[in-house]
Design a protein around this motif. Structure first.
Motif, PDB file in Angstrom:
ATOM      1  N   LEU A  11     -36.262 -48.657 -12.602  1.00 40.38           N
ATOM      2  CA  LEU A  11     -37.116 -47.445 -12.314  1.00 40.38           C
ATOM      3  C   LEU A  11     -36.684 -46.944 -11.117  1.00 40.38           C
ATOM      4  O   LEU A  11     -37.079 -45.716 -11.062  1.00 40.38           O
ATOM      5  CB  LEU A  11     -38.464 -48.137 -12.346  1.00 40.38           C
ATOM      6  N   SER A  12     -36.360 -47.909 -10.271  1.00 39.68           N
ATOM      7  CA  SER A  12     -35.866 -47.150  -8.781  1.00 39.68           C
ATOM      8  C   SER A  12     -34.827 -46.267  -8.858  1.00 39.68           C
ATOM      9  O   SER A  12     -34.389 -45.393  -7.794  1.00 39.68           O
ATOM     10  CB  SER A  12     -35.689 -48.226  -7.614  1.00 39.68           C
ATOM     11  N   GLY A  13     -33.948 -46.101  -9.801  1.00 37.12           N
ATOM     12  CA  GLY A  13     -33.057 -45.357 -10.189  1.00 37.12           C
ATOM     13  C   GLY A  13     -31.519 -45.993  -9.838  1.00 37.12           C
ATOM     14  O   GLY A  13     -30.278 -45.367 -10.069  1.00 37.12           O
ATOM     15  N   GLY A  14     -31.680 -47.228  -9.512  1.00 37.71           N
ATOM     16  CA  GLY A  14     -30.536 -47.872  -9.174  1.00 37.71           C
ATOM     17  C   GLY A  14     -29.867 -48.610 -10.760  1.00 37.71           C
ATOM     18  O   GLY A  14     -30.716 -48.640 -11.514  1.00 37.71           O
ATOM     19  N   MET A  15     -28.871 -49.078 -10.693  1.00 38.57           N
ATOM     20  CA  MET A  15     -28.236 -49.661 -11.734  1.00 38.57           C
ATOM     21  C   MET A  15     -28.418 -51.092 -11.742  1.00 38.57           C
ATOM     22  O   MET A  15     -28.333 -51.997 -10.859  1.00 38.57           O
ATOM     23  CB  MET A  15     -26.478 -49.478 -11.823  1.00 38.57           C
ATOM     24  N   VAL A  16     -28.522 -51.704 -13.053  1.00 43.95           N
ATOM     25  CA  VAL A  16     -28.783 -52.931 -13.458  1.00 43.95           C
ATOM     26  C   VAL A  16     -27.145 -53.471 -13.569  1.00 43.95           C
ATOM     27  O   VAL A  16     -26.374 -52.772 -14.135  1.00 43.95           O
ATOM     28  CB  VAL A  16     -29.589 -53.347 -14.703  1.00 43.95           C
ATOM     29  N   GLU A  17     -26.744 -54.439 -12.788  1.00 39.88           N
ATOM     30  CA  GLU A  17     -25.461 -55.108 -13.016  1.00 39.88           C
ATOM     31  C   GLU A  17     -25.292 -56.025 -14.284  1.00 39.88           C
ATOM     32  O   GLU A  17     -26.283 -56.877 -14.379  1.00 39.88           O
ATOM     33  CB  GLU A  17     -25.038 -55.720 -11.676  1.00 39.88           C
ATOM     34  N   GLY A  39     -17.719 -48.304 -18.538  1.00 40.78           N
ATOM     35  CA  GLY A  39     -18.053 -48.790 -17.074  1.00 40.78           C
ATOM     36  C   GLY A  39     -16.858 -48.381 -16.063  1.00 40.78           C
ATOM     37  O   GLY A  39     -15.908 -47.864 -16.510  1.00 40.78           O
ATOM     38  N   THR A  40     -17.067 -48.970 -14.956  1.00 44.02           N
ATOM     39  CA  THR A  40     -16.160 -48.600 -13.841  1.00 44.02           C
ATOM     40  C   THR A  40     -16.044 -50.150 -13.197  1.00 44.02           C
ATOM     41  O   THR A  40     -16.752 -50.821 -13.170  1.00 44.02           O
ATOM     42  CB  THR A  40     -16.678 -47.721 -12.741  1.00 44.02           C
ATOM     43  N   GLY A  41     -14.870 -50.062 -12.444  1.00 44.97           N
ATOM     44  CA  GLY A  41     -14.566 -51.282 -11.815  1.00 44.97           C
ATOM     45  C   GLY A  41     -13.172 -51.941 -12.019  1.00 44.97           C
ATOM     46  O   GLY A  41     -12.178 -51.132 -12.571  1.00 44.97           O
ATOM     47  N   THR A  42     -12.928 -53.241 -11.810  1.00 41.62           N
ATOM     48  CA  THR A  42     -11.617 -53.685 -11.889  1.00 41.62           C
ATOM     49  C   THR A  42     -11.399 -54.396 -13.361  1.00 41.62           C
ATOM     50  O   THR A  42     -12.313 -55.361 -13.464  1.00 41.62           O
ATOM     51  CB  THR A  42     -11.099 -54.531 -10.828  1.00 41.62           C
ATOM     52  N   ALA A  43     -10.618 -53.967 -14.144  1.00 38.91           N
ATOM     53  CA  ALA A  43     -10.544 -54.552 -15.431  1.00 38.91           C
ATOM     54  C   ALA A  43      -9.762 -55.921 -15.293  1.00 38.91           C
ATOM     55  O   ALA A  43      -8.823 -56.050 -14.243  1.00 38.91           O
ATOM     56  CB  ALA A  43      -9.785 -53.526 -16.286  1.00 38.91           C
ATOM     57  N   PRO A  44      -9.650 -56.916 -16.443  1.00 38.50           N
ATOM     58  CA  PRO A  44      -8.751 -57.951 -16.275  1.00 38.50           C
ATOM     59  C   PRO A  44      -7.438 -57.726 -16.521  1.00 38.50           C
ATOM     60  O   PRO A  44      -6.958 -56.696 -17.121  1.00 38.50           O
ATOM     61  CB  PRO A  44      -9.697 -58.804 -17.521  1.00 38.50           C
ATOM     62  N   GLN A  45      -6.465 -58.802 -16.228  1.00 42.65           N
ATOM     63  CA  GLN A  45      -5.157 -58.768 -16.466  1.00 42.65           C
ATOM     64  C   GLN A  45      -4.559 -57.518 -16.062  1.00 42.65           C
ATOM     65  O   GLN A  45      -3.541 -57.122 -16.598  1.00 42.65           O
ATOM     66  CB  GLN A  45      -5.179 -59.016 -18.097  1.00 42.65           C
ATOM     67  N   GLY A  46      -5.034 -57.007 -15.144  1.00 47.06           N
ATOM     68  CA  GLY A  46      -4.117 -55.970 -14.212  1.00 47.06           C
ATOM     69  C   GLY A  46      -4.242 -54.811 -15.141  1.00 47.06           C
ATOM     70  O   GLY A  46      -3.820 -53.643 -14.780  1.00 47.06           O
ATOM     71  N   MET A  47      -5.120 -54.566 -16.150  1.00 43.87           N
ATOM     72  CA  MET A  47      -5.294 -53.189 -16.882  1.00 43.87           C
ATOM     73  C   MET A  47      -6.070 -52.253 -16.059  1.00 43.87           C
ATOM     74  O   MET A  47      -6.818 -52.509 -15.255  1.00 43.87           O
ATOM     75  CB  MET A  47      -6.159 -53.382 -18.145  1.00 43.87           C
ATOM     76  N   GLN A  50      -9.590 -47.888 -18.407  1.00 43.36           N
ATOM     77  CA  GLN A  50      -9.365 -47.135 -19.547  1.00 43.36           C
ATOM     78  C   GLN A  50      -8.721 -48.019 -20.682  1.00 43.36           C
ATOM     79  O   GLN A  50      -9.005 -47.901 -21.780  1.00 43.36           O
ATOM     80  CB  GLN A  50      -8.777 -45.688 -19.617  1.00 43.36           C
ATOM     81  N   ALA A  51      -7.561 -48.838 -20.439  1.00 44.30           N
ATOM     82  CA  ALA A  51      -6.959 -49.366 -21.290  1.00 44.30           C
ATOM     83  C   ALA A  51      -7.699 -50.520 -21.811  1.00 44.30           C
ATOM     84  O   ALA A  51      -7.659 -51.097 -22.681  1.00 44.30           O
ATOM     85  CB  ALA A  51      -5.419 -50.078 -20.368  1.00 44.30           C
ATOM     86  N   PHE A  52      -8.489 -51.362 -20.682  1.00 47.95           N
ATOM     87  CA  PHE A  52      -9.327 -52.469 -20.963  1.00 47.95           C
ATOM     88  C   PHE A  52     -10.287 -51.813 -22.220  1.00 47.95           C
ATOM     89  O   PHE A  52     -10.555 -52.351 -23.238  1.00 47.95           O
ATOM     90  CB  PHE A  52     -10.139 -52.889 -19.923  1.00 47.95           C
ATOM     91  N   GLU A  53     -11.042 -50.863 -21.712  1.00 48.73           N
ATOM     92  CA  GLU A  53     -12.221 -50.410 -22.760  1.00 48.73           C
ATOM     93  C   GLU A  53     -11.420 -49.843 -24.287  1.00 48.73           C
ATOM     94  O   GLU A  53     -11.834 -50.217 -25.330  1.00 48.73           O
ATOM     95  CB  GLU A  53     -12.694 -48.769 -22.230  1.00 48.73           C
ATOM     96  N   ASP A  54     -10.107 -49.261 -24.162  1.00 43.17           N
ATOM     97  CA  ASP A  54      -9.190 -49.223 -25.501  1.00 43.17           C
ATOM     98  C   ASP A  54      -8.963 -50.514 -26.144  1.00 43.17           C
ATOM     99  O   ASP A  54      -9.073 -50.574 -27.574  1.00 43.17           O
ATOM    100  CB  ASP A  54      -8.008 -48.284 -25.130  1.00 43.17           C
ATOM    101  N   THR A  55      -8.802 -51.569 -25.300  1.00 42.40           N
ATOM    102  CA  THR A  55      -8.364 -52.816 -25.975  1.00 42.40           C
ATOM    103  C   THR A  55      -9.668 -53.328 -26.591  1.00 42.40           C
ATOM    104  O   THR A  55      -9.573 -53.865 -27.765  1.00 42.40           O
ATOM    105  CB  THR A  55      -8.122 -53.813 -24.987  1.00 42.40           C
ATOM    106  N   ILE A  73     -15.247 -61.436 -15.218  1.00 39.16           N
ATOM    107  CA  ILE A  73     -14.894 -59.872 -15.465  1.00 39.16           C
ATOM    108  C   ILE A  73     -16.316 -59.186 -15.205  1.00 39.16           C
ATOM    109  O   ILE A  73     -16.103 -58.090 -14.364  1.00 39.16           O
ATOM    110  CB  ILE A  73     -14.646 -59.650 -17.165  1.00 39.16           C
ATOM    111  N   ALA A  74     -17.429 -59.778 -15.383  1.00 36.76           N
ATOM    112  CA  ALA A  74     -18.548 -58.942 -15.042  1.00 36.76           C
ATOM    113  C   ALA A  74     -18.737 -58.798 -13.403  1.00 36.76           C
ATOM    114  O   ALA A  74     -18.892 -57.739 -13.012  1.00 36.76           O
ATOM    115  CB  ALA A  74     -19.809 -59.667 -15.397  1.00 36.76           C
ATOM    116  N   SER A  75     -18.098 -59.861 -12.599  1.00 41.97           N
ATOM    117  CA  SER A  75     -18.276 -59.578 -11.343  1.00 41.97           C
ATOM    118  C   SER A  75     -17.317 -58.941 -10.638  1.00 41.97           C
ATOM    119  O   SER A  75     -17.430 -58.246  -9.727  1.00 41.97           O
ATOM    120  CB  SER A  75     -17.920 -61.030 -10.650  1.00 41.97           C
ATOM    121  N   ASP A  76     -16.383 -58.311 -11.400  1.00 43.41           N
ATOM    122  CA  ASP A  76     -15.529 -57.314 -10.990  1.00 43.41           C
ATOM    123  C   ASP A  76     -15.913 -55.945 -11.565  1.00 43.41           C
ATOM    124  O   ASP A  76     -15.049 -55.122 -10.990  1.00 43.41           O
ATOM    125  CB  ASP A  76     -14.079 -57.699 -11.648  1.00 43.41           C
ATOM    126  N   LEU A  77     -16.885 -55.917 -12.362  1.00 46.39           N
ATOM    127  CA  LEU A  77     -17.280 -54.490 -12.658  1.00 46.39           C
ATOM    128  C   LEU A  77     -18.124 -53.861 -11.586  1.00 46.39           C
ATOM    129  O   LEU A  77     -19.204 -54.604 -11.227  1.00 46.39           O
ATOM    130  CB  LEU A  77     -17.888 -54.483 -14.117  1.00 46.39           C
TER     131      LEU A  77
END
Length: 125
Positions: A11-17, A39-47, A50-55, A73-77
């Motif tokens: 409600l405050s406008g922030g994002m839920v992680e 989403g945005t952030g660091t994908a696993p396995q060096g991807m 965009q490559a992770f989302e495609d996978t 993975i969630a902690s890197d997003l």
């Protein structure tokens, strides 16, 4: 089976992680699958993201992983706009192999994070 739809905006406008959502669940040995992710952030396995989302989107079964791998993975997003993440009783369940998560009796929980869902209830803190 529980299907939980969670707005990814507070409600405050922030994002839920995603980590906040996962923290509401107990550590477990279930078979997890990321079925959709934007989403945005660091994908696993060096991807790249965009490559992770495609996978994730190119497999009927999604991106299969353990609880610990999902938490890592969630902690890197940085931000998740939309996601659909499912858990089944075991990694060799029929739902995890053929992508029939929504109708599977083995489905334990389905997390649907939606950037466009209206915020009606108090957000995840």
């Amino acid at each position: 089976m529980s299907i939980v739809v969670i707005p990814m905006r507070k409600l405050s406008g922030g994002m839920v992680e995603l980590t906040q959502i996962l923290n509401a669940l107990p550590e477990n040995v279930w078979a997890w699958s990321i079925l959709e992710l934007g989403g945005t952030g660091t994908a696993p396995q060096g991807m790249t993201m965009q490559a992770f989302e495609d996978t994730v989107s190119s497999s009927e079964a999604g991106y299969l992983l353990s609880w610990r791998e999902l938490v890592n993975i969630a902690s890197d997003l940085e931000q998740v706009h939309d996601c659909r993440i499912a858990a089944a009783k075991c990694p060799h369940s029929s739902s995890s192999q053929n992508g029939e998560w929504d109708s599977s009796p083995e489905l334990l929980v389905m997390i649907k994070g939606c950037d466009s869902v209206p915020v009606l209830d108090p957000p995840v803190q």
